[in-house]
Write an enzyme that holds these catalytic residues in place. Structure first.
Site, PDB file in Angstrom:
ATOM      1  N   CYS A  90      26.119   3.248   4.844  1.00  0.00           N
ATOM      2  CA  CYS A  90      26.721   3.005   3.535  1.00  0.00           C
ATOM      3  C   CYS A  90      26.054   3.875   2.464  1.00  0.00           C
ATOM      4  CB  CYS A  90      26.707   1.520   3.200  1.00  0.00           C
ATOM      5  SG  CYS A  90      27.874   1.085   1.872  1.00  0.00           S
ATOM      6  N   HIS A 198      29.684  -0.452   7.692  1.00  0.00           N
ATOM      7  CA  HIS A 198      28.488  -1.189   8.119  1.00  0.00           C
ATOM      8  C   HIS A 198      28.570  -1.481   9.619  1.00  0.00           C
ATOM      9  CE1 HIS A 198      26.651  -2.027   4.191  1.00  0.00           C
ATOM     10  NE2 HIS A 198      27.885  -1.985   3.739  1.00  0.00           N
ATOM     11  N   GLU A 200      26.405  -2.919  11.401  1.00  0.00           N
ATOM     12  CA  GLU A 200      25.839  -4.250  11.672  1.00  0.00           C
ATOM     13  C   GLU A 200      26.850  -5.360  11.426  1.00  0.00           C
ATOM     14  OE1 GLU A 200      25.104  -3.604   7.291  1.00  0.00           O
ATOM     15  OE2 GLU A 200      25.185  -2.378   9.110  1.00  0.00           O
TER      16      GLU A 200
END
Length: 218
Positions: A90, A198, A200
């Site tokens: 990001c 992202h 994650e």
């Protein structure tokens, strides 16, 4: 002997989510990897791999990195001089470019050519920030990149952002996404790989990228 992955802690968010994702990816692949969330430049300098996350405004994240004693120099040494595999997430991707144009003009790391500018959708009904799941389209460079091995058309990832790179070198753009017009979603060159989304938060797709990053020998 296992490897160390340093996730740089400069007060931004999602550090522990990224750490958990990398630890799970390592476990699933049977890799001996220690993941360290750290604000210590010496740890970054000695790490085998480096991850730079980022949530918030370009200038705030840049100030957070440069406020850590020796961190900007350690990043330059580890990633540029010594070629350690690097993953930016990001705003951690946006900082790699020459300038950020969010709330003024701010000088970035300059590792990649281009600026980071506000997304302006063709359709004014589309909201900014761009939030949620979006499909990725690999470029020619992306289709042969090791981190995209096994990629399936229609694979998608989770985005939360209002800004994206513009004017990047075509060979540095590995994937795009569309939000009222195409924008740069993944960049990479040599030992550098970075995503606007992202990983994650991107479930299977994100774990796959983390696993291949941990196995990557650029």
């Amino acid at each position: 002997m296992g490897e160390t992955v340093a996730i740089i802690d400069y007060g931004s968010g999602n550090l522990h989510s990224a750490a958990k994702g990398l630890e799970r990816a390592a476990s699933d692949a049977g890799l001996d990897v220690a993941v360290a969330v750290t604000a210590d430049a010496d740890v970054v300098n000695s790490a085998d791999r480096v991850v730079l996350p980022g949530v918030g405004a370009f200038a705030d994240c840049l100030a957070g990195v440069t406020a850590l004693d020796g961190m900007a120099e350690a990043l330059e040494e580890a990633v540029i001089a010594r070629g350690r595999p690097f993953f930016g997430i990001c705003v951690g991707m946006q900082l790699l470019f020459e300038r950020g144009l969010e709330h003024g003009e701010h000088e970035g790391f300059g590792w990649l050519a281009g600026d980071v500018a506000e997304i302006v959708p063709d359709d004014p009904a589309l909201k900014i920030p761009h939030m949620g799941w979006n499909t990725l389209a690999l470029t020619e460079a992306g289709s042969t990149h090791p981190l995209f091995a096994g990629w399936q058309p229609g694979d998608h990832a989770y985005f939360v952002h209002s800004y994206a790179p513009t004017g990047a070198r075509p060979d540095d753009v590995l994937a795009t996404a569309d939000h009222g017009g195409a924008f740069t979603a993944v960049v990479g060159r040599d030992n550098i790989f970075a995503t606007q989304f992202h990983p994650e938060k991107s479930q299977r797709v994100g774990l796959g990228l983390f696993r291949r990053f941990l196995e990557w020998r650029p």
